[in-house]
Design a protein around this motif. Structure first.
Motif, short mmCIF file in Angstrom:
data_model
loop_
_atom_site.label_atom_id
_atom_site.label_comp_id
_atom_site.label_asym_id
_atom_site.label_seq_id
_atom_site.Cartn_x
_atom_site.Cartn_y
_atom_site.Cartn_z
N PHE A 167 -7.58 12.98 77.68
CA PHE A 167 -7.28 14.37 77.31
C PHE A 167 -6.07 14.85 78.13
O PHE A 167 -6.14 15.80 78.90
N ASP A 168 -4.95 14.18 77.96
CA ASP A 168 -3.76 14.40 78.79
C ASP A 168 -2.86 15.46 78.14
O ASP A 168 -2.06 15.17 77.25
N VAL A 169 -2.97 16.68 78.62
CA VAL A 169 -2.22 17.80 78.05
C VAL A 169 -0.73 17.64 78.33
O VAL A 169 0.11 18.00 77.50
N ALA A 170 -0.37 17.10 79.49
CA ALA A 170 1.05 16.91 79.80
C ALA A 170 1.70 15.98 78.79
O ALA A 170 2.77 16.28 78.25
N LYS A 171 1.08 14.84 78.54
CA LYS A 171 1.64 13.90 77.56
C LYS A 171 1.69 14.52 76.17
O LYS A 171 2.60 14.24 75.38
N ALA A 172 0.70 15.34 75.84
CA ALA A 172 0.68 15.98 74.52
C ALA A 172 1.85 16.94 74.35
O ALA A 172 2.33 17.15 73.23
N LEU A 173 2.33 17.53 75.44
CA LEU A 173 3.42 18.50 75.37
C LEU A 173 4.80 17.85 75.38
O LEU A 173 5.78 18.45 74.93
N VAL A 174 4.89 16.62 75.89
CA VAL A 174 6.18 15.92 75.89
C VAL A 174 6.62 15.67 74.44
O VAL A 174 5.83 15.23 73.62
N GLY A 175 7.86 15.98 74.16
CA GLY A 175 8.37 15.82 72.80
C GLY A 175 8.21 17.04 71.92
O GLY A 175 8.60 17.01 70.75
N MET B 248 9.34 8.98 77.61
CA MET B 248 9.09 9.91 78.72
C MET B 248 7.61 10.30 78.79
O MET B 248 7.08 10.56 79.88
N SER B 249 6.93 10.30 77.66
CA SER B 249 5.49 10.59 77.68
C SER B 249 4.72 9.52 78.45
O SER B 249 3.63 9.79 78.96
N GLY C 268 14.51 17.71 81.88
CA GLY C 268 13.85 18.66 80.99
C GLY C 268 14.12 18.36 79.54
O GLY C 268 13.21 18.40 78.70
N GLY C 269 15.37 18.03 79.22
CA GLY C 269 15.69 17.66 77.84
C GLY C 269 15.04 16.37 77.43
O GLY C 269 14.59 16.22 76.28
N MET C 270 14.96 15.42 78.35
CA MET C 270 14.30 14.15 78.05
C MET C 270 12.81 14.36 77.78
O MET C 270 12.22 13.71 76.91
N LEU C 271 12.20 15.27 78.53
CA LEU C 271 10.79 15.60 78.27
C LEU C 271 10.64 16.32 76.93
O LEU C 271 9.71 16.06 76.17
N GLY C 272 11.57 17.21 76.64
CA GLY C 272 11.51 17.94 75.37
C GLY C 272 11.63 17.03 74.17
O GLY C 272 10.96 17.24 73.15
N ASN C 273 12.47 15.99 74.28
CA ASN C 273 12.72 15.08 73.16
C ASN C 273 11.90 13.81 73.22
O ASN C 273 11.98 12.97 72.32
#
Length: 336
Positions: free
Chosen positions: A235-243, A155-156, A137-142
């Protein structure tokens, strides 16, 4: 605050901590920043975390997710409610060996996850220096990457889809979608349709700027990944949210791509007159496809000598004031 704590204890099965000791312990991370949170929630499950977010919404209180607390820029520090996923929400839910993907909860740490995946001959490609304790989760957040960025990206680059929760209560899975799926979401209406329409409008308004100005470098991890919303990116919303560092959504579960384990390793350490000369050689070194590439300067090594740390390793460095540590991997030691 007493009412907030009481409501959280009524609704959450996990731990709700508002005592001074817990608030002080969660006021900082591996950085120099410090902000004392209002309280800490350690959810017993993903659904428990959903309840905690609902209570925060009811009291109009900010919140953020915390992983292993290894962030270096204060990402874990906030005056709101801290959600600590690492104690209970650390499960590997499934592994698809054919597709090389895993479904995980956000609190699972990287090394324990890779230990579980090793029986399948797979691992997470990204490896920050804090791999023993940093969580997915932290790796996805950062949008973490570590020294393996040249080989496996950020991670994205590994995320397939995310189950997310918005502050106003929308719980959904997100990932890349085509135009047909986009139109279906709009036709269903509701909060998800409004969010997707807003993201599409934002992308279209700044389309030329995003295409022209976003730097194309392997370790671009700052800011929001607006380029993931481009048509050519699906249009990848998941990748847009990573970081996004817990500023946009709460991540409940993640499906991530895996890579094959390459057990044979070799390390080459190159010495240079200074770190700038070492940096000049990075493109040439990267051309040989290392799995990890890291630079060291004389300031860091000098501090190691002053503190008498890692003496054996420091003494084995080649002559110089800047170094590149280059690691190669293969399935067999004879080919590495």
């Amino acid at each position: 605050m007493d009412q907030l704590a009481e409501r959280l204890r009524d609704r959450v099965r996990g731990e709700v901590r508002f005592d001074p000791g817990s608030r002080a312990a969660y006021s900082t991370d591996a950085s120099n920043y410090r902000q004392v949170p209002r309280g800490v929630v350690v959810p017993a499950s993903v659904d428990d975390a959903v309840e905690a977010v609902a209570v925060c919404r009811e009291f109009d209180v900010p919140l953020h997710s915390r992983g292993g607390g290894t962030s270096l820029a204060g990402q874990c520090c906030n005056e709101g409610i801290v959600l600590d996923w690492s104690k209970y929400c650390h499960h590997l839910l499934s592994v698809d060996t054919e597709q090389r993907t895993a479904l995980v909860e956000p609190g699972i740490a990287l090394d324990p996850l890779n230990e579980r995946l090793a029986e399948h001959g797979l691992m997470v490609g990204q490896k920050p220096s804090t791999h023993e304790t940093c969580t997915i989760g932290g790796m996805l957040g950062n949008n973490s990457c570590g020294a393996t960025a040249q080989a496996y990206g950020k991670m994205s680059d590994s995320v397939v889809r995310l189950e997310i929760l918005t502050y106003d209560g929308l719980r959904t899975w997100v990932g890349p979608i085509d135009d047909a799926e986009y139109e279906r979401i709009l036709a269903e209406g509701g909060r998800k349709a409004a969010l997707y329409r807003g993201m599409r409008d934002l992308r279209d308004r700044y389309l030329a700027d995003i295409r022209r100005a976003f730097p194309r470098i392997p370790r671009r991890v700052s800011g929001y990944n607006l380029d993931a919303l481009l048509p050519e990116q699906g249009f990848d919303v998941a990748k847009a949210l990573v970081g996004s560092e817990s500023t946009l959504v709460t991540v409940l579960r993640a499906e991530i791509r895996l890579v094959p384990v390459q057990p044979a390793r070799s390390l080459v350490v190159l010495g240079y007159p200074d770190i700038a000369r070492a940096a000049d050689d990075v493109p040439e070194v990267a051309r040989h496809d290392p799995v990890a590439l890291e630079g060291l300067d004389d300031r860091l090594v000098g501090l190691e000598r002053i503190e008498n740390l890692a003496r054996n390793a420091v003494e084995r460095l080649p002559a110089g004031r800047g170094w590149l540590m280059v690691q190669f991997a293969a399935a067999d030691q004879s080919t590495v």
